[in-house]
Design a protein around this motif. Structure first.
Motif, mmCIF file in Angstrom:
data_model
loop_
_atom_site.group_PDB
_atom_site.id
_atom_site.type_symbol
_atom_site.label_atom_id
_atom_site.label_comp_id
_atom_site.label_asym_id
_atom_site.label_seq_id
_atom_site.Cartn_x
_atom_site.Cartn_y
_atom_site.Cartn_z
ATOM 1 N N LYS A 208 0.650 -1.094 0.117
ATOM 2 C CA LYS A 208 0.065 0.080 0.066
ATOM 3 C C LYS A 208 0.811 1.408 -0.026
ATOM 4 N N LEU B 85 2.171 2.002 -3.616
ATOM 5 C CA LEU B 85 1.152 2.456 -4.423
ATOM 6 C C LEU B 85 0.995 4.016 -4.109
ATOM 7 N N PHE C 261 -7.055 7.462 -9.157
ATOM 8 C CA PHE C 261 -7.881 7.991 -7.943
ATOM 9 C C PHE C 261 -8.154 6.733 -7.531
ATOM 10 N N TYR C 262 -8.747 5.627 -8.001
ATOM 11 C CA TYR C 262 -9.089 4.497 -7.250
ATOM 12 C C TYR C 262 -7.992 3.802 -6.993
ATOM 13 N N SER C 263 -6.910 3.605 -7.226
ATOM 14 C CA SER C 263 -5.652 2.936 -6.551
ATOM 15 C C SER C 263 -5.090 3.781 -5.591
ATOM 16 N N ASN C 264 -5.812 4.948 -5.132
ATOM 17 C CA ASN C 264 -5.234 5.489 -4.092
ATOM 18 C C ASN C 264 -3.787 5.959 -4.310
#
Lengths: 609, 439
Positions: free
Chosen positions: B134, B137, B178-181
């Motif tokens: 995370k 990412l 945006f979705y994958s932060n």
């Protein structure tokens, strides 16, 4: 990760809903709220209200022969379409060659027009050119053609000043006439009858709806209102006489007036030099137009009614009337002509030493000294009184534009304008038709009519009838209207007519004015001028029952009898002797030559009569 | 294998398939309506029908194979896409000013269209590789790496130049980021850069057409002022960076990004001003006010609004739209097919069309919500953002809410490449849905 994405999916869903709502609101305002506005705009896209131009009224001569007609011509339009490829360049190249327009000019024309709009490439093209373009339509897909009508003037130059010409309305005319339903692009009369009777000739526009697709191709056409063609004008002019008169004077600068003295109808009203009015219909170049405007001979001037000249010896006829009426002269009295008259330290000349002459001799020989004496006895106020009473110094009231009034000078005028008192010398000059006195050729012809009718004449007019173009029925016709009507002693008229017969038979016009076809009476005039003298002759005939009065004035023509009189004689021969124009012209040439020789022999060239 | 398939057929998603088929049907119907008066284009609706059948048949691949296998070869596809795009730039055919087509015999093909799907698969796969990490990412390094990979095909498309398609790629990337932060500061920066960067050439083009006070004109048109401004922004950004390094304040961090991106945006604006062709600037202007160029770029949008507005509640009737049938509506089977539908079927028709789209897009979001596998989720969201941005831009353009970008309406606009890509995208998501329980 999964939980976070789910949260973001909620956010996306919200964004999505917001956008959908915005779209639906926008669609609602476009389709429901503003529906009416957009329906109107979509209709105006396809439907195009255009006017239908009415046919302009024709102009006929007194016998119903067309002097002006509407000639169908073809106009070529270019429609801008989306394709701007090499094919278009080829098309432009070919068209510029066929239509004789430079490639550059062509390109400029079509450059700034909107998509599917059309632009006029060339008007008035030949039918052959059009049929070539149409038969090769695959090469010229952007070309459209329309038929329109132009004015065609059958007798070219002969009627230029009288009928005038037409052209597109200009800004000045538009500001004056926009309240009378004139619009940009309208054709309007610019001169003569076309101008004066424009409101009658133009007709009433119709209206139609054209349905076009986006490429400007016609789908359907609905006529709302049919146009009403302009009314036909029938003139009093005899087209053959007018043509003949023009042919006889076209090498000079001058005028011809032929009038029916019993009605005042004008049979011919000619001015030279002239211009072919068809040049204007076919699209005159700016250069040529300026060249015509700057021509020192002024071909636009309608000489018989607009130009003002010294009256010359013809004015002696009026002096005779005034002298007899006032009782200052009589038929018996003889006045000595010593070839000149001395007044103070000034000398006033005559053409030759006439010796003792009575009134008739003086008219016949156009003796200046005799009429100097008449003038002195009458005084300027009496001369002015009769001049004005018999129509000088005011317009005749002819029914065409640009008439001038001429000028009758008075002592008051001279003091006010020239700051000098009126001298007897001025009176002497006026007495023989010189000096400050100015007349128009038409006014002189009216004087001749007055004498021929023994005391009355009619307002000259050129319009005979107004005819409905559809039904061919006469709507109105012009009735003869008395202009001057005086009751003088019959002796006065007898004397004048006798004198004028003498002029033709044995007097100043003997050499030029005789005609075998009909007995005429007339008077020559040689107006002094800065250049060569102006040559005048006015006459009426037949003497026993006068019908026609003719006046010819040739600028700088010299001796009155030498140029003007033979033309008048020839016109009488054409009217009464059935002489063909060709023969008349030939005879005239011969006579001119003969006369020239004779004048040389008599040493008369250069003298004033 | 066999057992797996049997299970999955049961989960075949009817909503996606039905909405897709109805959109395609509407498309073919109105392509016919828009071309029935033009002899040379009579086959256009048959072409569309052919591509539909071809697309449906070939897309069975997605049904019988697990979508994850496509993910496995996504890198190869990505390489192939870039090669194709490069090939297009060199050997492509120029249509409407852009070199975006390659021809195989008589059939033209637009690699940048199919590329949208490959782009989605590739990005989804690339991001899902780091599912467990995370921190990585949301790191700067990851953003730069992904951004760089996304930039390569985008650059090829810009060179063509096809601004509209490039913009769709950009939006897909933004959505997936945006979705994958990914790093939000970067996203914020990018938005600032894009908005201001695009505003400068637009403003310049706008002021070029009107009379304004000469001093203001001097400021707007001299690049020196802009260089000066961006220098100031860069210096302030450095100052904020120094403060941030000392105090580790989050506000300072954001301010650093904002000012740095302001600096970049002004430089970008100057660059774009010289990069955009006049007609492209004109399009931006027409977006502000369609009356700018009534017969040029503004003509399209005015005619489109007239077509839509004159439709009313029920429309003028099928094949009876005067704007479309008489040729006033331009590009009426491609860019402006929505206007044609609105004219002939009215508010009711446009409402139904929007509802079908909403149903499809909503279903996509729902699937993304349900699917557990990150790759599948991201593919679904990628396809959603592709359809969502493209239909928003297209419809927004026809009703005058957005600039003329020239992107087609998914499933409805005529065009083989676009239709095939749309069908494959839906079938791929369908596969994601079917295999959502498989390992």
């Amino acid at each position: 990760m999964n939980e976070e994405i789910r949260k973001k999916i909620y956010i996306t869903g919200l964004l999505f809903i917001i956008i959908i709502v915005i779209f639906i609101i926008k669609l609602f305002t476009l389709q429901i709220v503003s529906n009416y506005k957009y329906i109107l705009r979509s209709i105006s896209n396809i439907e195009n209200k255009v006017e239908i131009k009415p046919l302009r009224g024709e102009i006929l001569d007194r016998n119903g022969i067309k002097l002006v007609e509407n000639k169908p011509v073809f106009n070529i339009y270019f429609v801008k379409q989306k394709d701007t490829s090499r094919r278009l360049q080829e098309e432009i190249f070919l068209l510029s060659k066929i239509l004789d327009i430079s490639y550059k000019k062509f390109y400029k024309k079509i450059q700034n027009i909107g998509m599917y709009n059309e632009v006029l490439l060339k008007s008035n093209i030949e039918f052959d050119t059009l049929s070539y373009i149409l038969s090769n339509y695959d090469k010229f897909p952007d070309i459209r053609w329309k038929e329109s009508y132009i004015r065609h003037y059958t007798y070219n130059e002969a009627f230029f000043h009288l009928i005038g010409y037409v052209g597109e309305i200009n800004r000045k005319e538009l500001t004056l006439l926009h309240l009378k339903n004139y619009e940009v692009g309208d054709i309007i009369g610019k001169m003569g009858i076309e101008k004066k009777y424009d409101s009658i000739l133009r007709g009433i526009k119709g209206e139609k709806i054209l349905k076009n697709n986006a490429k400007g191709q016609l789908i359907n056409e609905i006529i709302l209102k049919n146009p009403i063609p302009g009314k036909t004008l029938k003139l009093t002019i005899d087209r053959y006489l007018q043509y003949a008169a023009y042919q006889l004077i076209k090498d000079f600068r001058g005028s011809v007036v032929i009038q029916n003295i019993k009605t005042g109808e004008i049979l011919a009203l000619v001015s030279s030099p002239s211009v072919d009015p068809n040049l204007f219909s076919e699209g005159l170049s700016k250069e040529l137009f300026l060249k015509l405007l700057n021509n020192p001979s002024n071909p636009f001037l309608f000489r018989p009614i607009s130009a003002e000249y010294p009256a010359s010896s013809i004015f002696k006829l009026l002096m005779t009337i005034a002298g007899l009426k006032e009782g200052v002269i009589n038929l018996k009295e003889k006045i000595l002509c010593k070839g000149q008259l001395e007044l103070g330290d000034r000398v006033f000349k005559c053409t030759e030493r006439h010796g003792y002459e009575n009134l008739l001799d003086a008219i016949r020989d156009s003796c200046n000294v005799y009429f100097y004496n008449v003038g002195l006895r009458l005084g300027i106020r009496n001369i002015d009184k009769y001049a004005k009473e018999l129509g000088f110094g005011s317009k005749t009231g002819i029914d065409i534009p640009n008439e001038n009034s001429g000028f009758v000078p008075t002592p008051e005028w001279k003091i006010n304008k020239l700051h000098e008192p009126w001298y007897d010398g001025d009176t002497l000059n006026v007495s023989i038709g010189q000096g400050y006195l100015l007349v128009t050729v038409l006014q002189i012809n009216e004087l001749t009519s007055l004498i021929a009718n023994r005391g009355h004449n009619f307002i000259p007019h050129v319009i005979k009838e107004i005819i409905d173009s559809n039904t061919k029925k006469t709507i109105s016709f012009v009735k003869p209207e008395l202009k001057t009507n005086v009751f003088f002693e019959p002796d006065i008229w007898d004397t004048l007519i006798k004198g004028m017969i003498a002029v033709v038979n044995e007097g100043t016009a003997k050499i030029g004015g005789v005609t075998t076809a009909v007995k005429i009476a007339g008077k020559t005039g040689t107006a002094e001028n800065f250049g060569e003298d102006h040559s005048w002759f006015t006459a009426f005939g037949p003497v026993d029952n006068p019908e026609i009065a003719i006046t010819v004035m040739i600028e700088n023509g010299g001796y009155g009898a030498s140029v003007a009189a033979p033309i008048v004689a020839t016109l009488f021969e054409i009217i009464y002797g059935n002489k063909s124009l060709e023969k008349a012209k030939r005879d005239l040439e011969k006579a001119r030559y003969k006369k020239y020789i004779q004048l040389l022999k008599e040493g008369k060239i250069g003298h004033h009569h | 294998m066999k057992k797996e398939n049997k299970i999955s057929i049961k989960y075949f998603d009817p909503i996606l398939i039905l909405t897709m088929l109805s959109l395609i049907f509407i498309g073919i119907l109105f392509i016919y309506s828009g071309t029935r008066n033009i002899q040379s284009l009579h086959n256009k609706y048959i072409n569309q029908l052919f591509f539909t059948l071809f697309g449906l048949l070939t897309s069975f691949v997605f049904i019988f194979f697990n979508y994850k296998k496509i993910g496995d070869i996504s890198f190869v596809l990505y390489i192939l896409l870039n090669i194709l795009l490069l090939f297009t730039i060199v050997f492509g055919k120029r249509i409407h000013g852009a070199k975006s087509w390659i021809k195989f015999g008589s059939i033209g093909f637009q690699p940048s269209e199919l590329g949208k799907l490959i782009f989605i698969i590739f990005l989804a796969k690339f991001i899902s590789l780091y599912e467990k990490d995370k921190k990585y990412l949301s790191s700067f390094k990851f953003f730069i790496t992904t951004g760089f990979l996304a930039l390569i095909p985008a650059i090829f498309i810009v060179v063509q130049p096809d601004f509209g398609t490039m913009f769709i790629y950009f939006l897909i990337f933004i959505f997936l980021a945006f979705y994958s932060n990914m790093n939000t500061e970067f996203l914020l920066s990018i938005l600032i850069i894009i908005i201001i960067g695009a505003t400068i050439p637009t403003l310049r083009a706008y002021y070029n057409t009107i009379d304004i006070y000469i001093k203001i004109k001097n400021i707007i048109y001299s690049n020196i002022y802009f260089y000066f401004l961006s220098m100031i922004f860069f210096i302030s950004s450095i100052i904020f960076l120094i403060i941030f390094l000392k105090f580790q304040s989050k506000t300072m961090k954001i301010l650093t990004f904002v000012f740095a991106s302001l600096g970049i945006s002004f430089l970008l604006g100057i660059f774009l001003d010289s990069y955009f062709a006049d007609y492209q600037k004109q399009r931006l202007l027409v977006f502000i006010n369609p009356n700018f160029d009534k017969l040029g770029a503004g003509y399209n949008i005015i005619q489109s609004k007239i077509a839509i507005g004159s439709g009313g509640l029920f429309g003028k009737g099928l094949f009876k739209g005067t704007q479309s049938q008489f040729g006033f509506l331009p590009e009426r089977t491609t860019d402006f097919i929505f206007s044609l539908i609105c004219e002939e079927t009215g508010f009711l028709g446009s409402f139904i069309l929007l509802s079908i789209y909403s149903l499809m897009l909503g279903r996509l979001l729902w699937i993304a919500f349900k699917v557990k596998d990150l790759f599948g989720k991201l593919v679904t969201l990628g396809v959603f953002s592709y359809f969502f941005s493209q239909s928003t831009l297209n419809i927004g353009m026809t009703i005058g809410l957005m600039p003329i970008t020239g992107v087609p309406l998914p499933f409805v606009s005529a065009g083989g490449s676009s239709l095939l890509t749309s069908i494959y995208s839906i079938m791929l998501v369908n596969s994601v849905y079917m295999y959502r329980y498989s390992a």
